[in-house]
Design a protein around this motif. Sequence first.
Motif, PDB file in Angstrom:
ATOM      1  N   PRO A 310       0.843  -1.204   0.000  1.00 18.51           N
ATOM      2  CA  PRO A 310       0.000   0.000   0.000  1.00 18.51           C
ATOM      3  C   PRO A 310       0.877   1.252   0.000  1.00 18.51           C
ATOM      4  O   PRO A 310       1.921   1.278   0.655  1.00 18.51           O
ATOM      5  CB  PRO A 310      -0.775  -0.130   1.323  1.00 18.51           C
ATOM      6  N   CYS A 327      -5.345  -0.427  11.264  1.00 19.29           N
ATOM      7  CA  CYS A 327      -4.245  -1.390  11.080  1.00 19.29           C
ATOM      8  C   CYS A 327      -4.243  -2.416  12.226  1.00 19.29           C
ATOM      9  O   CYS A 327      -4.168  -2.046  13.398  1.00 19.29           O
ATOM     10  CB  CYS A 327      -2.909  -0.653  11.031  1.00 19.29           C
ATOM     11  N   ALA A 334       1.669  -0.914  11.807  1.00 18.58           N
ATOM     12  CA  ALA A 334       2.536  -0.900  10.624  1.00 18.58           C
ATOM     13  C   ALA A 334       2.466   0.422   9.878  1.00 18.58           C
ATOM     14  O   ALA A 334       3.124   0.591   8.865  1.00 18.58           O
ATOM     15  CB  ALA A 334       2.168  -2.052   9.697  1.00 18.58           C
TER      16      ALA A 334
HETATM   17  S1  SF4 Z   1      -0.726  -4.282   8.036  1.00 19.55           S
HETATM   18 FE1  SF4 Z   1      -1.489  -2.203   8.429  1.00 19.55          FE
HETATM   19  S2  SF4 Z   1      -0.318  -0.937   7.012  1.00 19.55           S
HETATM   20 FE2  SF4 Z   1      -0.093  -3.030   6.287  1.00 19.55          FE
HETATM   21  S3  SF4 Z   1      -1.722  -3.314   4.799  1.00 19.55           S
HETATM   22 FE3  SF4 Z   1      -2.534  -4.013   6.775  1.00 19.55          FE
HETATM   23  S4  SF4 Z   1      -3.568  -2.200   7.599  1.00 19.55           S
HETATM   24 FE4  SF4 Z   1      -2.220  -1.474   5.969  1.00 19.55          FE
END
Ligand code: SF4
Length: 400
Positions: A310, A327, A334
Amino acid sequence: MAKVAIVRCDSYDQELVNNAVKNGIDLLGGIQMICKPQERILLKPNVLLGTDPNNCVVTHFTVFKAVAQLVKEYGATVLYGDSPAGLQTMSTAMQKSQLARVAGELQIEPGDFDHGKAVSFPDGICSKQLTIANAVLDSDGVISLPKLKTHGLTRMTGAIKNQYGCVPGHQKGVYHAQFPDVYKFSRLLIDINRFVKPRLYVMDAVYAMEGNGPQSGEPKKLGLLLFSTDPVALDSVACRIINLNPRFVPTIKECEDAGLGSSSEDDIEILGEPLLSCVDKGFDVVRSAPIPVPENVILNRLRKFLVDKPIIAKAKCIRCLRCVQTCPVEPVKALSCDDNQKVPVFDYNRCIRCFCCHEVCPVKAIEIKSPKIKKLFPVISYVSLFLANRHSKKNRRVVS
Ligand code: SF4
Ligand code: SF4
């Protein structure tokens, strides 16, 4: 042999949708094959996030209304609901998507999707205990109303993935963190599907979503409604319509490998429109299998160079921080955003690529970027599928 009915429906005009829904269910044997009078039947549309129905994020309210009317006229009690992504409540999501308005007109009550219970599931191949929304547990049967959309994690979302909304609120994020590998996550979806066992699936593909789905893509007219009692067959047919190899979709692949259905054309009887006349070859979808998470630490590091990630389009971000709050990676998320940062910043070493942040961004500021090497060497798609097959074989368990 599994049956999938394909019915043309040129627009969301309510009368057209009513006729198409009746036609599709009749092709499968009629509403009497699905429910009985006096039963409590839960309609489970896809309401990932409450938005304007024209954005194609949610199952269109006309499809919901047509199915609800049929079930109600047959004498069953209808309930409805879904557990949206992020922090949005079901009530807000249903109002924004106009499902609450339609339900009010039909005097249909919402079920409780904000709370759930842990239930024992000894037959689970991934988890022996599942947390399921009260609305599902309180109903006699479920009719699933998926929306055909692209999906960053599973390539497409349809009949199988729609039942993830039967997991209430915060628990969805917990499961994502618990099963970061998309193939393991897909096996969890198998368990949820085997527990919920919807009796019928009606897929809204009048307008599907292509591109940056499941929340930020673009509407694409297909003019179709699809019907089946078999989610693997239904999703496989939907894949062929959007010119996507069903084996590239982890949810289909894992269900098939567990013996829960077949994606083969030879095992599926098509009713209604001929499949070939419905194929949209130019549909914008990622045509490669996701790369599994290897147990080897070095291979896992290498994998990070090959997987999608992303990214935030800074000019679009309004700094609402919904992505940060959603998240599921704990205790350190993250992505983060301190007072000095204009937009949230990803820590790709912590990111499990669940794309929950992408699903909740209200202004489509989060995009999914494929590494250049994948575009230069399309053969990587087939290497991914090979690795996924090997990975699944190690973990495979066929269920009845
Ligand atoms: S872990 Fe967190 S930052 Fe990574 S794709 Fe999932 S929601 Fe987005
Ligand atoms: S990327 Fe989207 S969800 Fe995240 S802070 Fe910006 S606008 Fe909000």
